[in-house]
Design an enzyme around this catalytic site. Structure first.
Site, PDB file in Angstrom:
ATOM      1  N   ASP A   1      56.344  62.965  83.556  1.00  0.00           N
ATOM      2  CA  ASP A   1      55.468  61.905  83.034  1.00  0.00           C
ATOM      3  C   ASP A   1      55.113  60.766  83.998  1.00  0.00           C
ATOM      4  O   ASP A   1      55.996  60.258  84.697  1.00  0.00           O
ATOM      5  CB  ASP A   1      56.137  61.207  81.846  1.00  0.00           C
ATOM      6  CG  ASP A   1      56.820  62.143  80.891  1.00  0.00           C
ATOM      7  OD1 ASP A   1      56.682  63.354  81.033  1.00  0.00           O
ATOM      8  OD2 ASP A   1      57.500  61.633  79.996  1.00  0.00           O
TER       9      ASP A   1
ATOM     10  N   PHE B   1      64.709  57.486  81.921  1.00  0.00           N
ATOM     11  CA  PHE B   1      63.625  58.262  81.316  1.00  0.00           C
ATOM     12  C   PHE B   1      62.362  57.406  81.231  1.00  0.00           C
ATOM     13  O   PHE B   1      62.311  56.267  81.689  1.00  0.00           O
ATOM     14  CB  PHE B   1      64.053  58.761  79.929  1.00  0.00           C
ATOM     15  CG  PHE B   1      64.809  60.065  79.952  1.00  0.00           C
ATOM     16  CD1 PHE B   1      65.375  60.570  81.113  1.00  0.00           C
ATOM     17  CD2 PHE B   1      64.974  60.799  78.778  1.00  0.00           C
ATOM     18  CE1 PHE B   1      66.072  61.781  81.121  1.00  0.00           C
ATOM     19  CE2 PHE B   1      65.666  62.012  78.776  1.00  0.00           C
ATOM     20  CZ  PHE B   1      66.218  62.499  79.940  1.00  0.00           C
ATOM     21  N   SER B   2      61.347  57.963  80.564  1.00  0.00           N
ATOM     22  CA  SER B   2      60.004  57.378  80.621  1.00  0.00           C
ATOM     23  C   SER B   2      59.904  55.982  80.006  1.00  0.00           C
ATOM     24  O   SER B   2      60.684  55.614  79.133  1.00  0.00           O
ATOM     25  CB  SER B   2      59.012  58.296  79.920  1.00  0.00           C
ATOM     26  OG  SER B   2      58.775  59.397  80.767  1.00  0.00           O
TER      27      SER B   2
ATOM     28  N   GLU C   1      56.769  62.130  71.574  1.00  0.00           N
ATOM     29  CA  GLU C   1      57.166  61.497  72.827  1.00  0.00           C
ATOM     30  C   GLU C   1      56.031  60.611  73.364  1.00  0.00           C
ATOM     31  O   GLU C   1      54.869  60.760  72.987  1.00  0.00           O
ATOM     32  CB  GLU C   1      57.534  62.571  73.868  1.00  0.00           C
ATOM     33  CG  GLU C   1      58.716  63.424  73.406  1.00  0.00           C
ATOM     34  CD  GLU C   1      59.215  64.439  74.444  1.00  0.00           C
ATOM     35  OE1 GLU C   1      60.432  64.600  74.561  1.00  0.00           O
ATOM     36  OE2 GLU C   1      58.390  65.066  75.117  1.00  0.00           O
TER      37      GLU C   1
ATOM     38  N   TRP D   1      55.527  71.631  79.069  1.00  0.00           N
ATOM     39  CA  TRP D   1      56.992  71.817  79.106  1.00  0.00           C
ATOM     40  C   TRP D   1      57.406  73.281  79.002  1.00  0.00           C
ATOM     41  O   TRP D   1      58.508  73.650  79.407  1.00  0.00           O
ATOM     42  CB  TRP D   1      57.671  71.005  78.007  1.00  0.00           C
ATOM     43  CG  TRP D   1      57.942  69.604  78.441  1.00  0.00           C
ATOM     44  CD1 TRP D   1      57.470  68.455  77.877  1.00  0.00           C
ATOM     45  CD2 TRP D   1      58.768  69.191  79.554  1.00  0.00           C
ATOM     46  NE1 TRP D   1      57.938  67.360  78.575  1.00  0.00           N
ATOM     47  CE2 TRP D   1      58.733  67.780  79.597  1.00  0.00           C
ATOM     48  CE3 TRP D   1      59.514  69.872  80.516  1.00  0.00           C
ATOM     49  CZ2 TRP D   1      59.430  67.044  80.565  1.00  0.00           C
ATOM     50  CZ3 TRP D   1      60.202  69.136  81.482  1.00  0.00           C
ATOM     51  CH2 TRP D   1      60.149  67.748  81.496  1.00  0.00           C
TER      52      TRP D   1
END
Ligand code: FRU
Length: 441
Positions: free
Chosen positions: A22, A78-79, A203, A286
């Site tokens: 991402d 993480f993002s 997400e 993914w």
């Protein structure tokens, strides 16, 4: 050294020699675009995740910089997102310049002493314009004791004069809104969802105010990535249009729409600090992102896209326009085309007997079909269909194809429909065959 130079794109960002997923912390600050990204600085597979960093003056030429927020043994980063805290509401700045503040998800590893395998929202800040980043001592700033709480996107909400954050409870299929006066203390204001299929992860949300073309009005657009649940199979993106009062997002009656119809478009978020809504997506899926044949890097970003809303007879729809210079650098192709019902075009790459072929055709009643069944075998994954119908009204479909070393982005009807896909051709120029009406620039 590139082992697969034929796949190295020109205007699509790729990391030099590592894994990427991402885009994170997209930020325009002092004449420069910053793009952070999910990065494994030690390899070309997902793992050991922190924030990589790249900068650009024009969204076309990117320069990769050292890792901004590295993983530790106890916590992956993480993002998330980044803002310029111009008035130093956080107190994390020094001098007259407010700090840059990044929000990332602390994905605690099993080695963490008190929160093993949980996810919470944390801060890192920079007082040197983004060169170096320091983790905030008071981390995490939001903790729900959850294992799937991630991807904070922070923005300034003018009317309420507060910061707002959208963030997901991924397995619950919920977008949570938090508000804050100072970026450090956050209050839960509302929750949106669940909507749509069960069993998918929600997400990387984003909530963006987007101008409506031909008026002074705007609407709010909630971008959402779901895995699986993509239009073409695997992971993909949708959007909702509605209203946001600083606390609650209320969708209009129209339900979610597809942001992209191709297999390779995920985790798109917008730039903070740009004077118009601009997004970049991870151009992958993914389902197979760890298996694509690029060495020593893995994955690319889409080109940046400018967003606006258009009033159609079906309600408001997003228009996406690629941000590219008028004259394209070598190695990227742009074809304009027009397709009437019954027509088709093929985008061919590679030389010799077996070129890689992607066909876009109109059915006699005006629908559209994307057929990747004759694409190079590396380009298709057994888990998802190679042929997808895409809804389209009758009449001529005009569009543009961008092709950059096998990365293909198609924009139809002046950007009301976009289709993004990776193909992995052998070396050679791209071309369009059997065109209805094609011009090349
Ligand atoms: C989306 C995502 C995020 C998460 C990150 C981990 O692609 O799964 O939800 O923060 O990737 O790398």
């Amino acid at each position: 050294m590139d082992h697969t130079p034929e796949y190295r794109p020109t205007v699509h960002f790729t990391p030099d020699d590592t894994w990427m997923n991402d885009p994170n912390g997209l930020l325009f600050h002092k004449g420069q675009y910053h793009m952070f990204f999910q990065s494994n600085p030690t390899g070309r597979l997902w793992g050991n995740i922190g924030w990589g960093h790249a900068v650009s003056k024009d969204l076309v030429e990117w320069q990769e910089l050292p890792t901004a927020i590295p993983a530790t043994t106890e916590e992956m980063a993480f993002s998330g997102s980044a803002v310029w805290d111009r008035h130093n509401t956080s107190g994390l700045g020094s001098g007259d310049e407010g700090p840059l503040v990044a929000f990332f998800t602390s994905a605690y590893t099993s080695e963490h002493p008190t929160r093993p395998r949980q996810q919470a929202q944390s801060i890192a800040y920079s007082v040197d314009g983004g060169d170096t980043w320091t983790r905030y001592e008071g981390n995490p700033v939001i903790d729900r004791g959850s294992a799937d709480f991630r991807d904070p996107k922070v923005f300034w909400h003018g009317p309420t004069e507060r910061w707002a954050m959208v963030v997901v409870e991924a397995k619950d299929r919920q977008v949570l809104v938090y508000t804050s006066p100072n970026l450090l203390d956050w209050e839960h204001a509302s929750s949106f969802g669940p909507v749509g299929e069960e069993g998918v992860l929600w997400e990387c949300p984003d909530l963006i105010e987007v101008p409506i073309e031909g008026s002074d009005a705007s609407s709010w657009v909630l971008l959402l990535s779901t895995n699986p649940g993509g239009y073409s199979g695997g992971s993909g993106m949708r959007y909702f249009v509605g209203d946001f009062d600083g606390e609650t997002f209320t969708q209009d009656l129209d339900g979610p729409r597809w942001l992209d119809y191709g297999p390779d478009f995920y985790a798109a978020v917008s730039f903070h600090g740009a004077d118009e809504p601009l997004i970049i997506a991870w151009m992958a899926n993914w389902l197979y992102s760890n298996d694509t044949p690029t060495f020593p890097w893995q994955s690319a970003m889409t080109v940046a896209r400018r967003l606006s809303l258009v009033t159609t007879d079906r309600g408001l729809r997003l228009r996406q326009r690629p941000v590219l210079p008028d004259s394209l650098p070598d190695g990227i192709n742009r074809f304009d085309f027009a397709l009437d019902p019954g027509d088709e075009i093929a985008i061919e790459t590679g030389e010799g007997e077996n070129p890689s072929r992607v066909v876009l055709s109109r059915t006699p009643d005006g629908g559209l079909i994307l057929d990747r069944s004759a694409a190079d075998p590396h380009s298709v994954h057994g888990g998802i269909p190679t042929t997808n119908p895409i809804p389209h009204p009758p009449g001529t479909a005009r569009g543009v194809v961008l092709e950059d070393h096998g990365l293909i982005e198609v924009f139809l009807d002046d950007g009301l429909i976009s289709i993004s896909m990776q193909t992995f051709p052998v070396q050679g120029p791209a071309r369009i065959v059997t065109p209805a009406a094609v011009s090349r620039s």
